[in-house]
Scaffold this motif. Sequence first.
Motif, PDB file in Angstrom:
ATOM      1  N   ASN A  68      29.332  42.546  30.875  1.00  0.00           N
ATOM      2  CA  ASN A  68      28.834  43.880  31.204  1.00  0.00           C
ATOM      3  C   ASN A  68      27.423  44.080  30.677  1.00  0.00           C
ATOM      4  OD1 ASN A  68      28.754  46.633  31.972  1.00  0.00           O
ATOM      5  ND2 ASN A  68      29.421  47.210  29.928  1.00  0.00           N
ATOM      6  N   ARG A  69      27.186  43.710  29.425  1.00  0.00           N
ATOM      7  CA  ARG A  69      25.855  43.894  28.841  1.00  0.00           C
ATOM      8  C   ARG A  69      24.811  43.066  29.575  1.00  0.00           C
ATOM      9  NH1 ARG A  69      28.474  42.822  24.081  1.00  0.00           N
ATOM     10  NH2 ARG A  69      29.328  44.676  23.143  1.00  0.00           N
ATOM     11  N   ILE A  70      25.131  41.812  29.834  1.00  0.00           N
ATOM     12  CA  ILE A  70      24.162  40.922  30.471  1.00  0.00           C
ATOM     13  C   ILE A  70      23.868  41.377  31.892  1.00  0.00           C
ATOM     14  CG2 ILE A  70      23.839  38.573  31.326  1.00  0.00           C
ATOM     15  CD1 ILE A  70      25.471  37.658  28.816  1.00  0.00           C
ATOM     16  N   ILE A  71      24.911  41.687  32.646  1.00  0.00           N
ATOM     17  CA  ILE A  71      24.717  42.100  34.039  1.00  0.00           C
ATOM     18  C   ILE A  71      24.036  43.462  34.102  1.00  0.00           C
ATOM     19  CG2 ILE A  71      25.940  42.733  36.159  1.00  0.00           C
ATOM     20  CD1 ILE A  71      27.925  40.447  35.472  1.00  0.00           C
ATOM     21  N   SER A  72      24.366  44.369  33.197  1.00  0.00           N
ATOM     22  CA  SER A  72      23.717  45.687  33.182  1.00  0.00           C
ATOM     23  C   SER A  72      22.224  45.570  32.910  1.00  0.00           C
ATOM     24  CB  SER A  72      24.358  46.594  32.132  1.00  0.00           C
ATOM     25  OG  SER A  72      25.662  46.924  32.506  1.00  0.00           O
ATOM     26  N   ARG A  73      21.848  44.684  31.975  1.00  0.00           N
ATOM     27  CA  ARG A  73      20.410  44.474  31.719  1.00  0.00           C
ATOM     28  C   ARG A  73      19.716  43.941  32.957  1.00  0.00           C
ATOM     29  NH1 ARG A  73      21.654  42.529  26.242  1.00  0.00           N
ATOM     30  NH2 ARG A  73      21.961  40.519  27.210  1.00  0.00           N
ATOM     31  N   GLY A  74      20.363  42.995  33.639  1.00  0.00           N
ATOM     32  CA  GLY A  74      19.782  42.437  34.862  1.00  0.00           C
ATOM     33  C   GLY A  74      19.665  43.482  35.956  1.00  0.00           C
ATOM     34  N   ALA A  75      20.700  44.315  36.092  1.00  0.00           N
ATOM     35  CA  ALA A  75      20.671  45.371  37.108  1.00  0.00           C
ATOM     36  C   ALA A  75      19.573  46.385  36.789  1.00  0.00           C
ATOM     37  CB  ALA A  75      22.025  46.056  37.199  1.00  0.00           C
ATOM     38  N   ARG A 156      17.003  52.638  48.406  1.00  0.00           N
ATOM     39  CA  ARG A 156      16.150  51.604  47.801  1.00  0.00           C
ATOM     40  C   ARG A 156      16.863  50.901  46.652  1.00  0.00           C
ATOM     41  NH1 ARG A 156      11.197  55.036  46.544  1.00  0.00           N
ATOM     42  NH2 ARG A 156      11.376  53.882  44.621  1.00  0.00           N
ATOM     43  N   GLY A 157      17.574  51.680  45.836  1.00  0.00           N
ATOM     44  CA  GLY A 157      18.306  51.102  44.708  1.00  0.00           C
ATOM     45  C   GLY A 157      19.399  50.150  45.167  1.00  0.00           C
ATOM     46  N   ILE A 158      20.117  50.519  46.211  1.00  0.00           N
ATOM     47  CA  ILE A 158      21.185  49.655  46.723  1.00  0.00           C
ATOM     48  C   ILE A 158      20.606  48.350  47.254  1.00  0.00           C
ATOM     49  CG2 ILE A 158      22.878  49.444  48.591  1.00  0.00           C
ATOM     50  CD1 ILE A 158      23.667  52.350  47.999  1.00  0.00           C
ATOM     51  N   LYS A 159      19.453  48.420  47.919  1.00  0.00           N
ATOM     52  CA  LYS A 159      18.804  47.183  48.399  1.00  0.00           C
ATOM     53  C   LYS A 159      18.443  46.275  47.225  1.00  0.00           C
ATOM     54  CE  LYS A 159      16.923  48.977  52.692  1.00  0.00           C
ATOM     55  NZ  LYS A 159      15.719  49.455  53.387  1.00  0.00           N
ATOM     56  N   GLN A 160      17.894  46.867  46.158  1.00  0.00           N
ATOM     57  CA  GLN A 160      17.531  46.079  44.975  1.00  0.00           C
ATOM     58  C   GLN A 160      18.773  45.455  44.338  1.00  0.00           C
ATOM     59  OE1 GLN A 160      14.499  45.342  43.818  1.00  0.00           O
ATOM     60  NE2 GLN A 160      13.511  46.519  45.420  1.00  0.00           N
ATOM     61  N   LEU A 161      19.852  46.235  44.254  1.00  0.00           N
ATOM     62  CA  LEU A 161      21.087  45.708  43.666  1.00  0.00           C
ATOM     63  C   LEU A 161      21.697  44.607  44.525  1.00  0.00           C
ATOM     64  CD1 LEU A 161      22.877  48.846  42.202  1.00  0.00           C
ATOM     65  CD2 LEU A 161      21.846  46.952  40.964  1.00  0.00           C
ATOM     66  N   GLN A 162      21.614  44.743  45.832  1.00  0.00           N
ATOM     67  CA  GLN A 162      22.147  43.693  46.709  1.00  0.00           C
ATOM     68  C   GLN A 162      21.387  42.389  46.525  1.00  0.00           C
ATOM     69  OE1 GLN A 162      21.952  45.702  50.503  1.00  0.00           O
ATOM     70  NE2 GLN A 162      24.087  46.390  50.358  1.00  0.00           N
ATOM     71  N   GLU A 163      20.066  42.480  46.360  1.00  0.00           N
ATOM     72  CA  GLU A 163      19.269  41.275  46.091  1.00  0.00           C
ATOM     73  C   GLU A 163      19.687  40.653  44.757  1.00  0.00           C
ATOM     74  OE1 GLU A 163      15.070  42.000  46.329  1.00  0.00           O
ATOM     75  OE2 GLU A 163      15.253  42.875  48.335  1.00  0.00           O
ATOM     76  N   TYR A 164      19.866  41.497  43.748  1.00  0.00           N
ATOM     77  CA  TYR A 164      20.278  41.006  42.437  1.00  0.00           C
ATOM     78  C   TYR A 164      21.657  40.361  42.514  1.00  0.00           C
ATOM     79  CZ  TYR A 164      21.808  41.055  37.574  1.00  0.00           C
ATOM     80  OH  TYR A 164      22.310  40.690  36.351  1.00  0.00           O
ATOM     81  N   GLU A 165      22.594  41.004  43.206  1.00  0.00           N
ATOM     82  CA  GLU A 165      23.940  40.460  43.342  1.00  0.00           C
ATOM     83  C   GLU A 165      23.925  39.153  44.128  1.00  0.00           C
ATOM     84  OE1 GLU A 165      26.181  43.646  45.049  1.00  0.00           O
ATOM     85  OE2 GLU A 165      26.157  44.799  43.194  1.00  0.00           O
ATOM     86  N   GLY A 167      21.529  37.000  44.003  1.00  0.00           N
ATOM     87  CA  GLY A 167      21.098  36.017  43.009  1.00  0.00           C
ATOM     88  C   GLY A 167      22.233  35.620  42.077  1.00  0.00           C
ATOM     89  N   LEU A 168      23.069  36.592  41.696  1.00  0.00           N
ATOM     90  CA  LEU A 168      24.225  36.272  40.858  1.00  0.00           C
ATOM     91  C   LEU A 168      25.183  35.338  41.593  1.00  0.00           C
ATOM     92  CD1 LEU A 168      25.169  39.699  39.215  1.00  0.00           C
ATOM     93  CD2 LEU A 168      24.148  37.711  38.105  1.00  0.00           C
ATOM     94  N   ALA A 169      25.385  35.606  42.869  1.00  0.00           N
ATOM     95  CA  ALA A 169      26.278  34.755  43.661  1.00  0.00           C
ATOM     96  C   ALA A 169      25.741  33.328  43.733  1.00  0.00           C
ATOM     97  CB  ALA A 169      26.449  35.329  45.068  1.00  0.00           C
ATOM     98  N   LEU A 170      24.422  33.181  43.872  1.00  0.00           N
ATOM     99  CA  LEU A 170      23.825  31.844  43.890  1.00  0.00           C
ATOM    100  C   LEU A 170      23.989  31.145  42.547  1.00  0.00           C
ATOM    101  CD1 LEU A 170      20.535  32.445  45.890  1.00  0.00           C
ATOM    102  CD2 LEU A 170      22.583  31.226  46.655  1.00  0.00           C
ATOM    103  N   GLU A 171      23.892  31.913  41.452  1.00  0.00           N
ATOM    104  CA  GLU A 171      24.082  31.348  40.121  1.00  0.00           C
ATOM    105  C   GLU A 171      25.492  30.789  39.944  1.00  0.00           C
ATOM    106  OE1 GLU A 171      22.009  30.895  37.432  1.00  0.00           O
ATOM    107  OE2 GLU A 171      20.400  31.445  38.802  1.00  0.00           O
ATOM    108  N   CYS A 172      26.456  31.382  40.649  1.00  0.00           N
ATOM    109  CA  CYS A 172      27.846  30.918  40.567  1.00  0.00           C
ATOM    110  C   CYS A 172      28.090  29.738  41.489  1.00  0.00           C
ATOM    111  CB  CYS A 172      28.804  32.054  40.928  1.00  0.00           C
ATOM    112  SG  CYS A 172      28.791  33.395  39.742  1.00  0.00           S
ATOM    113  N   ASP A 173      27.072  29.266  42.202  1.00  0.00           N
ATOM    114  CA  ASP A 173      27.159  28.126  43.118  1.00  0.00           C
ATOM    115  C   ASP A 173      28.213  28.320  44.200  1.00  0.00           C
ATOM    116  OD1 ASP A 173      25.185  26.760  41.707  1.00  0.00           O
ATOM    117  OD2 ASP A 173      26.659  25.925  40.309  1.00  0.00           O
ATOM    118  N   GLY A 174      28.523  29.553  44.518  1.00  0.00           N
ATOM    119  CA  GLY A 174      29.516  29.810  45.559  1.00  0.00           C
ATOM    120  C   GLY A 174      30.929  29.453  45.150  1.00  0.00           C
ATOM    121  N   ASN A 175      31.144  29.068  43.897  1.00  0.00           N
ATOM    122  CA  ASN A 175      32.477  28.671  43.431  1.00  0.00           C
ATOM    123  C   ASN A 175      33.331  29.856  43.011  1.00  0.00           C
ATOM    124  OD1 ASN A 175      31.794  26.001  43.805  1.00  0.00           O
ATOM    125  ND2 ASN A 175      31.050  25.756  41.709  1.00  0.00           N
TER     126      ASN A 175
END
Length: 193
Positions: A68-75, A156-165, A167-175
């Motif tokens: 939560n802390r890490i993802i909240s900072r990123g968001a 605008r905020g939702i667009k930014q969050l979708q881009e961030y999410e 990136g998170l999905a790519l970090e998980c390698d789709g697994n």
Amino acid sequence: MLLDNRFRLKSKSRIEFRRNLILMVSERAVRGHTGMTKTIFFDREPIATDIAENPIANDLCFVLQRANRIISRGADSALRATGLTAEQTLLLAAIAEAGSPRAADLSRSLGIDASTIAANLKPLMRQELVFAPVDISDRRARRLFLTVAGSERLERGIKQLQEYEGGLALECDGNTDLPGLCQALSSLAEACL
């Protein structure tokens, strides 16, 4: 722990500063000033290695709080361009979804205490993103509505969050099944209410 500036002033280099700081912490730990039982070293392995080898790495509460802390900072970083925080964006989205909720309704549905809702609503109202007239059916309460500016900022905020999410999905390698993870976390949250 307060840093002792005398070591910073005497230090001629960053390495020497670190050595002096380690000595200072060690001395205080030995003398019992800090309640610490071991010396802190700054040139250790990354904390991720320590956490992976630590038994709390499998503790659900610890893992959820850390994530939560890490993802909240990123968001919050992703939303910085919109001038909103992640909690404010969540509030705007909840108001848009509910139509015209009261603050108490948001508090219950989001699992956020009323004082936090009020604190996050104040800047949104000052920026005229949210309008809060008195509720006709209960004059003690106020209904919350998004203004046109609030709807635009939320978009605008939702667009930014979708881009961030994304990136998170790519970090998980789709697994990782992110929709499944969201559903499981939502079920867990509902069970805890």
